[in-house]
Design a protein around this motif. Sequence first.
Motif, PDB file in Angstrom:
ATOM      1  N   MET A   1      12.303  61.281  32.325  1.00  0.00           N
ATOM      2  CA  MET A   1      12.249  61.657  31.032  1.00  0.00           C
ATOM      3  C   MET A   1      11.531  60.965  29.741  1.00  0.00           C
ATOM      4  O   MET A   1      11.458  61.126  28.422  1.00  0.00           O
ATOM      5  CB  MET A   1      13.314  61.339  30.426  1.00  0.00           C
ATOM      6  N   GLY A   2      11.306  59.633  30.077  1.00  0.00           N
ATOM      7  CA  GLY A   2      10.910  58.584  29.250  1.00  0.00           C
ATOM      8  C   GLY A   2      11.052  57.606  28.636  1.00  0.00           C
ATOM      9  O   GLY A   2      10.426  56.747  28.297  1.00  0.00           O
ATOM     10  N   ALA A   3      12.121  57.061  29.280  1.00  0.00           N
ATOM     11  CA  ALA A   3      12.811  56.118  29.445  1.00  0.00           C
ATOM     12  C   ALA A   3      12.109  54.844  29.931  1.00  0.00           C
ATOM     13  O   ALA A   3      11.543  54.911  30.150  1.00  0.00           O
ATOM     14  CB  ALA A   3      14.431  55.682  30.261  1.00  0.00           C
ATOM     15  N   ALA A   4      12.374  54.020  29.229  1.00  0.00           N
ATOM     16  CA  ALA A   4      11.202  52.481  29.290  1.00  0.00           C
ATOM     17  C   ALA A   4      12.375  51.489  30.268  1.00  0.00           C
ATOM     18  O   ALA A   4      11.509  50.283  30.681  1.00  0.00           O
ATOM     19  CB  ALA A   4      10.811  51.835  27.588  1.00  0.00           C
ATOM     20  N   GLY A   5      12.976  51.679  30.170  1.00  0.00           N
ATOM     21  CA  GLY A   5      13.671  50.716  31.140  1.00  0.00           C
ATOM     22  C   GLY A   5      15.361  51.365  31.417  1.00  0.00           C
ATOM     23  O   GLY A   5      15.995  52.232  30.381  1.00  0.00           O
ATOM     24  N   PHE A   6      16.245  50.889  32.402  1.00  0.00           N
ATOM     25  CA  PHE A   6      17.436  51.219  33.094  1.00  0.00           C
ATOM     26  C   PHE A   6      18.105  50.260  33.756  1.00  0.00           C
ATOM     27  O   PHE A   6      17.897  49.655  34.433  1.00  0.00           O
ATOM     28  CB  PHE A   6      16.905  52.480  33.923  1.00  0.00           C
ATOM     29  N   LEU A   7      19.782  49.417  32.994  1.00  0.00           N
ATOM     30  CA  LEU A   7      20.062  48.880  33.149  1.00  0.00           C
ATOM     31  C   LEU A   7      21.257  48.689  33.796  1.00  0.00           C
ATOM     32  O   LEU A   7      21.806  50.812  33.478  1.00  0.00           O
ATOM     33  CB  LEU A   7      20.037  47.907  32.467  1.00  0.00           C
ATOM     34  N   ILE A   8      22.104  49.166  35.036  1.00  0.00           N
ATOM     35  CA  ILE A   8      23.438  48.928  35.161  1.00  0.00           C
ATOM     36  C   ILE A   8      23.781  48.073  34.696  1.00  0.00           C
ATOM     37  O   ILE A   8      24.096  46.983  34.487  1.00  0.00           O
ATOM     38  CB  ILE A   8      23.088  49.398  36.552  1.00  0.00           C
ATOM     39  N   LYS A   9      25.489  48.504  34.129  1.00  0.00           N
ATOM     40  CA  LYS A   9      26.398  47.697  33.522  1.00  0.00           C
ATOM     41  C   LYS A   9      27.618  46.880  35.246  1.00  0.00           C
ATOM     42  O   LYS A   9      27.669  47.171  36.060  1.00  0.00           O
ATOM     43  CB  LYS A   9      27.500  48.264  33.092  1.00  0.00           C
ATOM     44  N   PRO A  10      27.030  45.721  34.915  1.00  0.00           N
ATOM     45  CA  PRO A  10      27.500  44.233  34.041  1.00  0.00           C
ATOM     46  C   PRO A  10      25.905  43.982  33.640  1.00  0.00           C
ATOM     47  O   PRO A  10      25.224  43.768  34.552  1.00  0.00           O
ATOM     48  CB  PRO A  10      28.591  43.616  34.462  1.00  0.00           C
ATOM     49  N   VAL A  11      25.682  43.921  32.507  1.00  0.00           N
ATOM     50  CA  VAL A  11      23.842  43.906  32.276  1.00  0.00           C
ATOM     51  C   VAL A  11      23.961  42.472  31.879  1.00  0.00           C
ATOM     52  O   VAL A  11      25.250  41.794  30.794  1.00  0.00           O
ATOM     53  CB  VAL A  11      23.301  44.389  31.060  1.00  0.00           C
ATOM     54  N   ASP A  12      23.312  41.525  32.477  1.00  0.00           N
ATOM     55  CA  ASP A  12      23.048  40.445  31.805  1.00  0.00           C
ATOM     56  C   ASP A  12      22.137  40.465  30.505  1.00  0.00           C
ATOM     57  O   ASP A  12      21.528  40.918  30.220  1.00  0.00           O
ATOM     58  CB  ASP A  12      21.981  39.706  33.188  1.00  0.00           C
ATOM     59  N   PRO A  13      23.007  39.251  29.375  1.00  0.00           N
ATOM     60  CA  PRO A  13      22.817  39.413  28.286  1.00  0.00           C
ATOM     61  C   PRO A  13      20.889  38.821  28.210  1.00  0.00           C
ATOM     62  O   PRO A  13      20.661  38.848  28.054  1.00  0.00           O
ATOM     63  CB  PRO A  13      24.107  38.095  28.037  1.00  0.00           C
ATOM     64  N   TRP A  14      20.777  37.320  28.627  1.00  0.00           N
ATOM     65  CA  TRP A  14      19.362  36.853  28.975  1.00  0.00           C
ATOM     66  C   TRP A  14      18.606  38.469  29.478  1.00  0.00           C
ATOM     67  O   TRP A  14      17.697  38.038  29.113  1.00  0.00           O
ATOM     68  CB  TRP A  14      19.519  36.133  29.647  1.00  0.00           C
ATOM     69  N   ALA A  15      18.954  39.078  30.881  1.00  0.00           N
ATOM     70  CA  ALA A  15      17.605  39.827  30.616  1.00  0.00           C
ATOM     71  C   ALA A  15      17.626  40.611  30.133  1.00  0.00           C
ATOM     72  O   ALA A  15      16.915  41.841  29.487  1.00  0.00           O
ATOM     73  CB  ALA A  15      18.642  40.670  32.024  1.00  0.00           C
ATOM     74  N   LEU A  16      18.689  41.279  29.478  1.00  0.00           N
ATOM     75  CA  LEU A  16      19.012  42.329  27.667  1.00  0.00           C
ATOM     76  C   LEU A  16      17.951  41.774  26.951  1.00  0.00           C
ATOM     77  O   LEU A  16      16.935  42.780  26.824  1.00  0.00           O
ATOM     78  CB  LEU A  16      20.808  42.782  27.595  1.00  0.00           C
ATOM     79  N   ARG A  17      18.344  40.461  26.992  1.00  0.00           N
ATOM     80  CA  ARG A  17      17.434  40.458  25.664  1.00  0.00           C
ATOM     81  C   ARG A  17      15.945  39.800  25.371  1.00  0.00           C
ATOM     82  O   ARG A  17      14.633  40.338  25.016  1.00  0.00           O
ATOM     83  CB  ARG A  17      17.705  38.943  25.570  1.00  0.00           C
ATOM     84  N   CYS A  18      15.383  39.792  27.228  1.00  0.00           N
ATOM     85  CA  CYS A  18      14.158  40.016  27.454  1.00  0.00           C
ATOM     86  C   CYS A  18      13.855  41.496  27.651  1.00  0.00           C
ATOM     87  O   CYS A  18      12.520  41.617  27.005  1.00  0.00           O
ATOM     88  CB  CYS A  18      13.920  39.263  28.639  1.00  0.00           C
ATOM     89  N   HIS A  19      14.302  42.379  28.108  1.00  0.00           N
ATOM     90  CA  HIS A  19      14.004  42.987  27.573  1.00  0.00           C
ATOM     91  C   HIS A  19      13.825  44.087  26.991  1.00  0.00           C
ATOM     92  O   HIS A  19      12.671  44.314  25.807  1.00  0.00           O
ATOM     93  CB  HIS A  19      15.036  43.848  28.693  1.00  0.00           C
TER      94      HIS A  19
END
Length: 125
Positions: free
Chosen positions: A79-97
């Motif tokens: 559908m066009g998502a630029a990324g897909f993360l699964i909780k719990p999400v690492d705050p550092w990884a989220l910030r980088c994305h």
Amino acid sequence: MRWLRSAGDCCGPTSGEQALKAVLRHPVATVVMDIEMPGIDGLDTMSYLSRLDQTREVPVLLITGTGRDDRLAERAYRMGAAGFLIKPVDPWALRCHVRALADLCSRTYSATTPQPAPARYGWGV
């Protein structure tokens, strides 16, 4: 859902309907959104965003708390998502994305937005 107007500015509607209204009122660099939201879910919200001229190019990063689901991830990417993360999400990884997606959006916007003509000085212009 959270979105960034710039690399450090974050806001947060709590439903798909609120997200759509907010994104249409304010330009955003990146949308970070849970798949499961009240009202319109994250996938449907992303679908609406992809159909509108002013939000078509905005990258959407989806987050899910349902655990690993390859079919859901595949559907989101198709559908066009630029990324897909699964909780719990690492705050550092989220910030980088988010930073990478916001930078990409900024560069894309700069490259496709016509720049104003340089100002002319002097008489008879």
